[in-house]
Design a protein around this motif. Structure first.
Motif, PDB file in Angstrom:
ATOM      1  N   LEU A  12       1.158  13.224 -11.262  1.00 19.38           N
ATOM      2  CA  LEU A  12       1.812  11.982 -11.931  1.00 19.38           C
ATOM      3  C   LEU A  12       1.435  11.200 -12.621  1.00 19.38           C
ATOM      4  CD1 LEU A  12       4.676  11.694  -8.917  1.00 19.38           C
ATOM      5  CD2 LEU A  12       4.770  13.134 -10.868  1.00 19.38           C
ATOM      6  N   PHE A  13       0.386  10.729 -12.186  1.00 21.77           N
ATOM      7  CA  PHE A  13      -0.697   9.783 -12.602  1.00 21.77           C
ATOM      8  C   PHE A  13      -1.088  10.142 -13.890  1.00 21.77           C
ATOM      9  CE2 PHE A  13      -5.543   9.404 -13.190  1.00 21.77           C
ATOM     10  CZ  PHE A  13      -5.553   8.243 -13.788  1.00 21.77           C
ATOM     11  N   ARG A  14      -1.683  11.323 -14.406  1.00 24.68           N
ATOM     12  CA  ARG A  14      -1.931  11.764 -15.459  1.00 24.68           C
ATOM     13  C   ARG A  14      -0.893  12.110 -16.462  1.00 24.68           C
ATOM     14  NH1 ARG A  14      -4.351  17.077 -15.110  1.00 24.68           N
ATOM     15  NH2 ARG A  14      -5.329  16.522 -17.141  1.00 24.68           N
ATOM     16  N   TYR A  15       0.111  12.615 -15.906  1.00 24.69           N
ATOM     17  CA  TYR A  15       1.029  13.132 -17.100  1.00 24.69           C
ATOM     18  C   TYR A  15       2.105  12.098 -17.409  1.00 24.69           C
ATOM     19  CZ  TYR A  15      -0.310  17.829 -17.311  1.00 24.69           C
ATOM     20  OH  TYR A  15      -1.306  19.042 -17.691  1.00 24.69           O
ATOM     21  N   THR A  16       2.485  11.257 -16.382  1.00 22.49           N
ATOM     22  CA  THR A  16       3.693  10.395 -16.690  1.00 22.49           C
ATOM     23  C   THR A  16       3.144   9.011 -16.966  1.00 22.49           C
ATOM     24  OG1 THR A  16       4.121   9.387 -14.273  1.00 22.49           O
ATOM     25  CG2 THR A  16       5.087  11.609 -15.072  1.00 22.49           C
ATOM     26  N   GLY A  17       1.945   8.365 -16.502  1.00 21.63           N
ATOM     27  CA  GLY A  17       1.587   7.233 -16.720  1.00 21.63           C
ATOM     28  C   GLY A  17       2.615   6.024 -16.040  1.00 21.63           C
ATOM     29  N   ASP A  18       3.157   6.438 -15.039  1.00 21.92           N
ATOM     30  CA  ASP A  18       4.165   5.396 -14.425  1.00 21.92           C
ATOM     31  C   ASP A  18       3.578   4.720 -13.335  1.00 21.92           C
ATOM     32  OD1 ASP A  18       6.422   4.263 -13.111  1.00 21.92           O
ATOM     33  OD2 ASP A  18       7.759   5.979 -13.444  1.00 21.92           O
ATOM     34  N   ARG A  19       3.222   3.553 -13.690  1.00 22.09           N
ATOM     35  CA  ARG A  19       2.542   2.811 -12.447  1.00 22.09           C
ATOM     36  C   ARG A  19       3.309   2.551 -11.480  1.00 22.09           C
ATOM     37  NH1 ARG A  19      -2.334   0.666 -14.731  1.00 22.09           N
ATOM     38  NH2 ARG A  19      -2.567   0.917 -16.938  1.00 22.09           N
ATOM     39  N   GLU A  20       4.599   2.200 -11.650  1.00 22.79           N
ATOM     40  CA  GLU A  20       5.424   1.703 -10.525  1.00 22.79           C
ATOM     41  C   GLU A  20       5.644   2.945  -9.597  1.00 22.79           C
ATOM     42  OE1 GLU A  20       9.971   0.220  -9.650  1.00 22.79           O
ATOM     43  OE2 GLU A  20       9.265   0.272 -11.660  1.00 22.79           O
ATOM     44  N   LEU A  21       5.839   4.284 -10.148  1.00 24.17           N
ATOM     45  CA  LEU A  21       5.966   5.485  -9.461  1.00 24.17           C
ATOM     46  C   LEU A  21       4.837   5.696  -8.704  1.00 24.17           C
ATOM     47  CD1 LEU A  21       7.689   8.187  -8.680  1.00 24.17           C
ATOM     48  CD2 LEU A  21       6.643   9.118 -10.768  1.00 24.17           C
ATOM     49  N   VAL A  22       3.481   5.950  -9.431  1.00 21.61           N
ATOM     50  CA  VAL A  22       2.372   6.253  -8.785  1.00 21.61           C
ATOM     51  C   VAL A  22       1.882   5.259  -7.502  1.00 21.61           C
ATOM     52  CG1 VAL A  22      -0.217   6.609  -9.166  1.00 21.61           C
ATOM     53  CG2 VAL A  22       1.526   7.554 -10.720  1.00 21.61           C
ATOM     54  N   GLY A  23       1.973   3.847  -8.111  1.00 18.81           N
ATOM     55  CA  GLY A  23       1.588   2.831  -7.184  1.00 18.81           C
ATOM     56  C   GLY A  23       2.369   2.887  -5.963  1.00 18.81           C
ATOM     57  N   GLY A  24       3.731   3.241  -6.005  1.00 14.69           N
ATOM     58  CA  GLY A  24       4.671   3.320  -4.972  1.00 14.69           C
ATOM     59  C   GLY A  24       4.108   4.351  -3.741  1.00 14.69           C
ATOM     60  N   LEU A  25       3.525   5.459  -4.447  1.00 20.87           N
ATOM     61  CA  LEU A  25       3.134   6.410  -3.357  1.00 20.87           C
ATOM     62  C   LEU A  25       1.640   6.143  -2.943  1.00 20.87           C
ATOM     63  CD1 LEU A  25       4.646   9.366  -5.847  1.00 20.87           C
ATOM     64  CD2 LEU A  25       5.372   8.642  -3.445  1.00 20.87           C
ATOM     65  N   LEU A  26       0.873   5.305  -3.445  1.00 20.95           N
ATOM     66  CA  LEU A  26      -0.466   5.157  -2.941  1.00 20.95           C
ATOM     67  C   LEU A  26      -0.763   4.669  -1.529  1.00 20.95           C
ATOM     68  CD1 LEU A  26      -2.364   3.545  -6.034  1.00 20.95           C
ATOM     69  CD2 LEU A  26      -2.239   6.023  -5.236  1.00 20.95           C
ATOM     70  N   SER A  27       0.226   4.101  -1.145  1.00 18.58           N
ATOM     71  CA  SER A  27       0.142   3.655   0.375  1.00 18.58           C
ATOM     72  C   SER A  27       0.253   4.829   1.326  1.00 18.58           C
ATOM     73  CB  SER A  27       1.156   2.734   0.761  1.00 18.58           C
ATOM     74  OG  SER A  27       2.567   3.266   0.489  1.00 18.58           O
ATOM     75  N   THR A  28       1.284   6.043   0.959  1.00 17.37           N
ATOM     76  CA  THR A  28       1.074   7.345   1.654  1.00 17.37           C
ATOM     77  C   THR A  28      -0.127   7.912   1.648  1.00 17.37           C
ATOM     78  OG1 THR A  28       3.596   7.272   1.476  1.00 17.37           O
ATOM     79  CG2 THR A  28       2.494   9.196   1.842  1.00 17.37           C
ATOM     80  N   ALA A  29      -0.751   8.054   0.350  1.00 17.39           N
ATOM     81  CA  ALA A  29      -2.001   8.663   0.188  1.00 17.39           C
ATOM     82  C   ALA A  29      -3.047   8.096   0.935  1.00 17.39           C
ATOM     83  CB  ALA A  29      -2.205   8.762  -1.468  1.00 17.39           C
ATOM     84  N   GLU A  30      -3.259   6.679   0.888  1.00 23.05           N
ATOM     85  CA  GLU A  30      -4.120   5.944   1.743  1.00 23.05           C
ATOM     86  C   GLU A  30      -3.842   6.315   3.541  1.00 23.05           C
ATOM     87  OE1 GLU A  30      -5.595   1.506   2.930  1.00 23.05           O
ATOM     88  OE2 GLU A  30      -3.867   1.809   1.372  1.00 23.05           O
ATOM     89  N   GLY A  31      -2.685   6.375   3.734  1.00 23.20           N
ATOM     90  CA  GLY A  31      -2.449   6.574   5.180  1.00 23.20           C
ATOM     91  C   GLY A  31      -3.157   8.163   5.476  1.00 23.20           C
ATOM     92  N   ILE A  32      -2.958   9.075   4.476  1.00 23.65           N
ATOM     93  CA  ILE A  32      -3.382  10.308   4.503  1.00 23.65           C
ATOM     94  C   ILE A  32      -4.847  10.290   4.952  1.00 23.65           C
ATOM     95  CG2 ILE A  32      -3.736  12.592   3.509  1.00 23.65           C
ATOM     96  CD1 ILE A  32      -0.765  12.269   2.341  1.00 23.65           C
TER      97      ILE A  32
END
Length: 795
Positions: free
Chosen positions: A467-487
């Motif tokens: 999503l980061f590479r293709y959409t460039g949507d900072r709100e979308l990607v930024g909102g998912l980073l907390s879940t990624a960090e928890g993983i």
């Protein structure tokens, strides 16, 4: 996904028998009553119109399922897959169905109760979580909403079902059409004998009480449907043969198994062929005597073993207007029917229900085999893209957390509609308390009672990176980073003295190959390192340098520890470390994941590339080789979790990847500068086409006949052979690095947020038509910038 609170006029309604059991010592806040599971309720609301309004819509949702009719016309089904504390609503334009005079909205609602592959129960209270429906009919300025004026009748024509087993939790359908008036949803049906609906008022031990309109516990704010309505073609089946079948008995599955196993009797078994794997709602039209029993199932292959994981149905004919429309989506190729009169006319078709695909020009090359591989992969992803990316439309319909990275990758390069590609990672972002994701999204295996697959959460991080590479949507990607960090932080306590994570609990799957994972798994550590690298890149992009620094430091510790897997004598990384000793097995999984995670020193990269390209050393034995409808059956054979100790020549042989993990293998080969070999490697899928030409199997041998995770070549023939990828996040610039390899010519296209990029390769020349600026990367790695538009260049 951002939401805006919307006021609902509609009230939650249900029958007078919700599936709630009240408090108990074990569940003082309320419980579910299994004796009322799998119940259906019929709802109706009539209204008069002096004229057809200029605007007419219905918005609706239910716990667990609804089917909406307006004036007898089938409008839609929902809601989409959701978590236990989430719920989406659908909105339909119904103006075309309305008329002057009497009109009726009718709803067939269903509460599963039992977890199924696409639904998990919500936390029950004293009044909610055991069946509910809310709807609003908006006619210009007037709103007709669910309230006590709606009428209901219990759906007693359906006998409640229960899950046949752990793998197959889809509920069988048993409909006695004699008990169902076929025009119950029509405007002229007399519902005066029906009861009035019960309004559900929120009641909990703590918090506010009495709310009857959304938002309420357990779902809160209802979200608008985030993905397009499912659609597809109507496909028909042709009867191949018939033979004698045993009597129906009480169990339709047993009757079909006996018939397919060769048992005869006074009924007939019909086998019909759709000539391809299909997925959707089965629709059958019969001419049958009243009371005739029809048993059936849609299967991958017409064998008794295939019924091990196929949902079955039973239909008892009313003797007129007999039409069976499956309640849930089913998939397969062959329809098997056991019925009393094989000569009676029967129409067999399926309404496919798949996410719509806005196509781009397909891959077209000098090798028709690769063109066919591309198309088959695309069809495979189509079949496994429903309201989420699922594993297979036939056997399970579960949305496995890790599988979806391949489906999403294909959608991003072949589908101009990215809504499902954006939504699926958001839907999956429902971590457990420890940070890991369940192995299944919003379904039966999402429960905390089932261990998860740790590496599946790491593949999910890769889907966020997409999503980061293709959409460039900072709100979308930024909102998912907390879940990624928890993983990623979940793994930190499992670091051993060498800095590697070891003895990670759960089911470390990696792939359906005998990769050794006990102790410290090299593949798991490498996937973790890739996840950390991806996370750090995305965190820096959104300006979160603190977390980026943490991830980089964690990656650095894994980089040092990963040296422990290197065997200088074998000139390869071994699969694992157990009891302080390196294992003996070598796999391409470890080599490829290490490359993708930046764990391989430059001087070793030529050796790793040689290992990955030496296909003669690879063997692809899978524990699923005997698990399929054409073998012992999906639940038979040896346990799929067994990883036998190496009994092969580990000094010469390399464990090869099954189709799923080849996406990592191909990424690694491209990173090592050999993208021109990808087209040749994609020919491996040609042997899968020989076995099942319309969709790719789960494994090189065995497994389901249609598995979305096997569609990697469709992505790679565009990304690596044509060489179309984003040069920067959001595709504001395109990178074109053509690597045709064995091909003399190739052409195709890929979508961007700004339009479609087209590429044609002929020899050493490429013609590009792009809506964004482009950099052409030649074989030496030199990048040459070009403005947007159409141009040609050498590479």
């Amino acid at each position: 996904m951002a939401t805006t609170r919307d006021t609902w006029i509609g009230q939650w309604i249900w029958s007078d028998r919700p599936a709630l059991g009240g408090p108990s010592q074990a569940q003082p806040y309320g419980s579910l009553d299994p004796s009322r599971f799998d119940q259906r309720v019929l709802f109706r609301r009539g209204f008069e119109l002096a004229s057809v309004p200029a605007r007419a819509t219905v918005r609706i949702t239910a716990d667990s399922r609804y089917r909406l009719y307006v004036n007898g016309i089938d409008i839609g089904v929902g809601p989409v897959r959701h978590g236990p504390r989430q719920l989406c609503f659908d909105e339909y334009d119904i103006r075309h169905t309305l008329r002057e005079g009497g009109n009726t909205v009718a709803v067939l609602a269903r509460f599963y109760g039992y977890p199924v592959p696409w639904w998990e129960p919500s936390p029950p209270s004293f009044t909610m979580g055991g069946g509910a429906m809310v709807a609003e009919i908006r006619l210009d300025e007037e709103i007709i909403a669910t309230d006590p004026s709606w009428r209901f009748a219990p759906g007693d024509a359906w006998r409640p079902g229960h899950p046949p087993g752990m793998l197959l939790t889809q509920l069988p359908e048993n409909l006695d059409a004699r008990l169902l008036e076929p025009r119950w949803m029509a405007p002229d049906f007399d519902d005066s004998s029906w009861s009035y609906a019960r309004v559900l008022a929120e009641y909990s031990v703590v918090g506010p009480r009495g709310g009857t309109r959304p938002p309420t516990e357990p779902w809160g704010i209802l979200r608008p449907r985030p993905i397009p309505a499912l659609t597809g073609e109507i496909r028909t089946a042709t009867v191949l043969n018939s033979r004698a079948a045993p009597p129906s008995g009480d169990d339709p599955r047993a009757a079909l198994v006996s018939a397919l196993g060769g048992a005869g009797g006074d009924r007939a078994l019909l086998v019909a062929d759709f000539e391809m794997i299909v997925s959707g709602r089965l629709e059958l039209h019969f001419e049958a005597a009243r009371g005739q029993v029809i048993d059936g199932a849609l299967v991958e292959v017409p064998t008794a073993a295939a019924l091990d994981s196929a949902p079955v149905f039973r239909y008892v004919a009313r003797g007129s207007a007999d039409t069976y429309l499956s309640a849930d989506s089913v998939g397969g190729r062959y329809l098997v029917l056991a019925l009393e009169d094989a000569t009676a006319p029967v129409a067999l078709r399926i309404r496919e229900l798949l996410r719509p695909r806005d196509p781009v020009a397909p891959f077209d090359s000098s090798d028709p085999r690769l063109d066919a591989v591309y198309r088959t992969g695309l069809r495979t992803v189509d079949l496994t893209s429903h309201d989420a990316y699922i594993d297979c439309p036939t056997r399970e319909q579960r949305s496995w957390t890790g599988d979806a990275v391949v489906h999403q990758s294909v959608d991003l390069i072949a589908n101009q509609d990215w809504r499902l590609a954006r939504w699926n990672p958001q839907l999956a972002a429902q971590p457990r308390a420890d940070g890991l994701l369940p192995m299944v999204v919003a379904g039966d295996f999402a429960t905390t009672q089932v261990p998860t697959i740790p590496d599946w959460s790491l593949h999910w991080i890769r889907s966020v990176h997409n999503l980061f590479r293709y959409t460039g949507d900072r709100e979308l990607v930024g909102g998912l980073l907390s879940t990624a960090e928890g993983i990623l932080r979940y793994f930190e306590p499992y670091r051993g003295p060498a800095g590697l994570v070891e003895e990670v609990p759960g089911w470390v799957l990696i792939d359906w190959s005998p990769v050794q994972v006990s102790g410290a798994s090299a593949a798991l550590n490498a996937l973790l390192a890739r996840g950390l690298r991806d996370f750090a890149e995305m965190a820096r992009w959104v300006g979160d340098h603190g977390r980026a620094t943490w991830a980089a430091a964690f990656h650095g510790r894994l980089l040092c520890g990963f040296e422990s897997f290197w065997d200088p004598g074998r000139r390869a990384y071994r699969d694992n470390l157990a009891d302080g000793r390196r294992g003996t097995s070598v796999s391409e999984h470890v080599a490829a994941a290490a490359v993708c995670a930046d764990l391989v020193p430059p001087e070793r990269k030529p050796e790793i590339l040689r290992l990955l390209l030496d296909r003669s050393a690879m063997f692809t034995t899978s524990p699923l080789a005997d698990h399929g409808g054409d073998a012992l059956g999906p639940s038979a054979g040896q346990p799929v979790s067994v990883r036998p100790e190496p009994d092969w020549d580990t000094e010469r042989s390399v464990v090869g990847a099954q189709p799923f993990f080849r996406y990592v293998v191909h990424d690694a080969i491209a990173r090592l500068g050999a993208a021109d070999r990808i087209a040749e490697l994609c020919l491996d899928w040609d042997r899968l086409r020989a076995d099942a030409p319309t969709a790719f199997r789960e494994c090189w041998e065995g497994g389901s006949y249609c598995h979305g995770w096997s569609a990697t070549p469709t992505r790679d023939l565009v990304c690596y052979t044509l060489g179309i990828t984003p040069a920067e996040p959001g595709f504001t610039r395109a990178r074109i690095a053509p690597r045709p390899g064995v091909l003399t010519a190739a052409a195709g296209a890929a979508p961007t947020p700004y339009g479609v990029v087209s590429v044609e390769i002929d020899g050493n020349r490429v013609v590009v038509d792009s809506p964004v600026p482009v950099e052409i990367v030649d074989r030496s790695g030199t990048a040459t910038p070009h403005a947007a538009g159409k141009f040609s260049a050498r590479f």
